[in-house]
Design a protein around this motif. Structure first.
Motif, PDB file in Angstrom:
ATOM      1  N   GLN A 197       9.898  -3.737  10.469  1.00  0.00           N
ATOM      2  CA  GLN A 197      10.482  -3.888  11.795  1.00  0.00           C
ATOM      3  C   GLN A 197       9.453  -3.604  12.888  1.00  0.00           C
ATOM      4  O   GLN A 197       9.335  -4.346  13.879  1.00  0.00           O
ATOM      5  CB  GLN A 197      11.691  -2.942  11.935  1.00  0.00           C
ATOM      6  N   LEU A 198       8.691  -2.524  12.723  1.00  0.00           N
ATOM      7  CA  LEU A 198       7.685  -2.170  13.729  1.00  0.00           C
ATOM      8  C   LEU A 198       6.586  -3.217  13.802  1.00  0.00           C
ATOM      9  O   LEU A 198       6.131  -3.575  14.896  1.00  0.00           O
ATOM     10  CB  LEU A 198       7.092  -0.799  13.410  1.00  0.00           C
ATOM     11  N   LEU A 199       6.149  -3.733  12.657  1.00  0.00           N
ATOM     12  CA  LEU A 199       5.097  -4.738  12.657  1.00  0.00           C
ATOM     13  C   LEU A 199       5.576  -6.044  13.265  1.00  0.00           C
ATOM     14  O   LEU A 199       4.809  -6.747  13.933  1.00  0.00           O
ATOM     15  CB  LEU A 199       4.601  -4.959  11.229  1.00  0.00           C
ATOM     16  N   THR A 223       0.830  -1.206   0.000  1.00  0.00           N
ATOM     17  CA  THR A 223       0.000   0.000   0.000  1.00  0.00           C
ATOM     18  C   THR A 223       0.861   1.251   0.000  1.00  0.00           C
ATOM     19  O   THR A 223       0.564   2.233  -0.704  1.00  0.00           O
ATOM     20  CB  THR A 223      -0.934   0.003   1.212  1.00  0.00           C
ATOM     21  N   MET A 224       1.952   1.234   0.764  1.00  0.00           N
ATOM     22  CA  MET A 224       2.846   2.390   0.784  1.00  0.00           C
ATOM     23  C   MET A 224       3.491   2.595  -0.591  1.00  0.00           C
ATOM     24  O   MET A 224       3.578   3.732  -1.083  1.00  0.00           O
ATOM     25  CB  MET A 224       3.928   2.173   1.846  1.00  0.00           C
ATOM     26  N   VAL A 263      15.001   5.750  -2.103  1.00  0.00           N
ATOM     27  CA  VAL A 263      15.534   5.663  -0.742  1.00  0.00           C
ATOM     28  C   VAL A 263      14.409   5.800   0.283  1.00  0.00           C
ATOM     29  O   VAL A 263      14.373   5.087   1.298  1.00  0.00           O
ATOM     30  CB  VAL A 263      16.620   6.734  -0.523  1.00  0.00           C
ATOM     31  N   ILE A 264      13.470   6.711   0.028  1.00  0.00           N
ATOM     32  CA  ILE A 264      12.343   6.888   0.952  1.00  0.00           C
ATOM     33  C   ILE A 264      11.530   5.602   1.051  1.00  0.00           C
ATOM     34  O   ILE A 264      11.189   5.147   2.154  1.00  0.00           O
ATOM     35  CB  ILE A 264      11.462   8.064   0.490  1.00  0.00           C
ATOM     36  N   MET A 265      11.202   5.003  -0.094  1.00  0.00           N
ATOM     37  CA  MET A 265      10.425   3.765  -0.069  1.00  0.00           C
ATOM     38  C   MET A 265      11.172   2.651   0.645  1.00  0.00           C
ATOM     39  O   MET A 265      10.581   1.875   1.413  1.00  0.00           O
ATOM     40  CB  MET A 265      10.085   3.343  -1.498  1.00  0.00           C
ATOM     41  N   VAL A 306      11.236   3.546   4.551  1.00  0.00           N
ATOM     42  CA  VAL A 306       9.903   3.426   5.141  1.00  0.00           C
ATOM     43  C   VAL A 306       9.448   1.966   5.157  1.00  0.00           C
ATOM     44  O   VAL A 306       8.882   1.491   6.154  1.00  0.00           O
ATOM     45  CB  VAL A 306       8.897   4.300   4.369  1.00  0.00           C
ATOM     46  N   GLY A 307       9.713   1.229   4.082  1.00  0.00           N
ATOM     47  CA  GLY A 307       9.322  -0.170   4.045  1.00  0.00           C
ATOM     48  C   GLY A 307      10.024  -1.004   5.109  1.00  0.00           C
ATOM     49  O   GLY A 307       9.394  -1.814   5.798  1.00  0.00           O
TER      50      GLY A 307
END
Length: 326
Positions: A317-319, A253-254, A306-308, A311-312
């Motif tokens: 990691q958070l999930l 989705t991101m 780089v942003i993708m 962020v990915g």
């Protein structure tokens, strides 16, 4: 007259002998079997690499190699300095360009709105999985926007969200003054994101339904027997059981938000009003297609990549941490 023993003599079995022709033949056959089995093992070990090799070759030639060329091209100049090395001048210009800074700010809004974009198809898939009345009809209706072209979706919502369109007519009927949905810089970006979520959540819905097919129904039955409410079932049973699916939907989705909104932006706002709906991909198209600055566009593409990537990786990691804690 005594008769001698006429019974035939019994010879020992030859199966245990190692001398003679039979022993030599079996001895010669054993090394041949070992050699054949060794070749079979090597073939089994190489088979996965041989099967994956064409896909890897395609990725390298059509993805990685162009990516490296684009990164290298971002360190060259445009116009009179075309082809000459300019170091990080293009990246410095990006940081001083207010339109690109606006695009980066909108990326931040996309990251903040991402949980909403994932929660909507997740909740709808949960209701369909729990077989609410009419769930078969809802499944078809929810997926229908995913087959529409972004250009068609943008044109439809341009008509619906016009200042004198149906939405404002409904608001006027209940006493709310008309809203300039696509002409107000403060809300235009959120409107476009909402339209994008409406148009694309059908694919995420299908992914969630596929994930539900792997969920252990016994856990849901046990939760119902224990009297768990729907929020408790979602938090303690569904979310941990679909942790891998949720990670996949978050990342895809991101990526879709960052790389698949050009059609909507072009049709609905063209980057306006006042550049408030710029995203990096739209900025890249402007620099390449209208300003004829491919090196600067390559630098913006590198920043977007780089942003993708960052962020990915942070999302995964958070999930993962959230899945372990739950």
């Amino acid at each position: 007259m005594p008769i001698g023993n006429t019974q035939p003599s019994v010879r020992p079995a030859l199966s245990g002998r190692t001398d003679g022709p039979a022993g030599d033949t079996s001895a010669r056959r054993r090394p041949a079997r070992r050699a054949g089995s060794g070749g079979g093992l090597r073939a089994e070990r190489l088979a996965p690499y041989i099967l994956v090799a064409p896909a890897v070759l395609i990725i390298v030639l059509l993805r990685l190699y162009p990516l490296l060329l684009g990164v290298n091209f971002s360190f060259t100049g445009d116009g009179a300095r075309n082809g000459t090395a300019v170091g990080i001048d293009n990246y410095r210009e990006l940081l001083t360009d207010p339109l690109f800074r606006t695009a980066l700010g909108n990326v931040g809004w996309l990251v903040l709105l991402l949980p909403v974009a994932v929660a909507i198809p997740g909740l709808l898939a949960t209701f369909i999985y729990l077989r609410v009345p009419g769930h078969r009809v809802y499944r078809s209706v929810y997926f229908f926007p995913a087959v529409l072209s972004p250009v068609i979706v943008g044109a439809i919502f341009n008509l619906l969200l016009a200042f004198d369109g149906p939405f404002n007519a409904v608001l006027g009927a209940v006493g709310v003054p008309p809203i300039d949905w696509l002409g107000n810089p403060d809300i235009a970006m959120f409107v476009v994101v909402g339209v994008h979520v409406w148009a694309t959540f059908g694919m995420s819905l299908v992914v969630f339904l596929a994930g539900f097919a792997t969920l252990d129904s016994a856990l849901l039955d046990a939760a119902r027997v224990d009297g768990a409410s729907l929020p408790q079932v979602i938090r303690h049973v569904i979310i941990p059981g679909l942790s891998r699916t949720i990670q996949f939907v978050f990342v895809t989705t991101m990526i879709g938000m960052l790389t698949s909104m050009f059609g909507l932006l072009y049709v609905m706002t063209s980057g306006g009003p006042e550049g408030s709906t710029y995203l990096p991909e739209y900025y890249i198209w402007i620099q390449q297609g209208q300003m004829n600055r491919p090196a600067l566009a390559s630098a913006a593409s590198t920043v977007l990549f780089v942003i993708m990537l960052v962020v990915g990786l942070l999302q995964i990691q958070l999930l993962r941490r959230a899945g372990k804690e739950s």
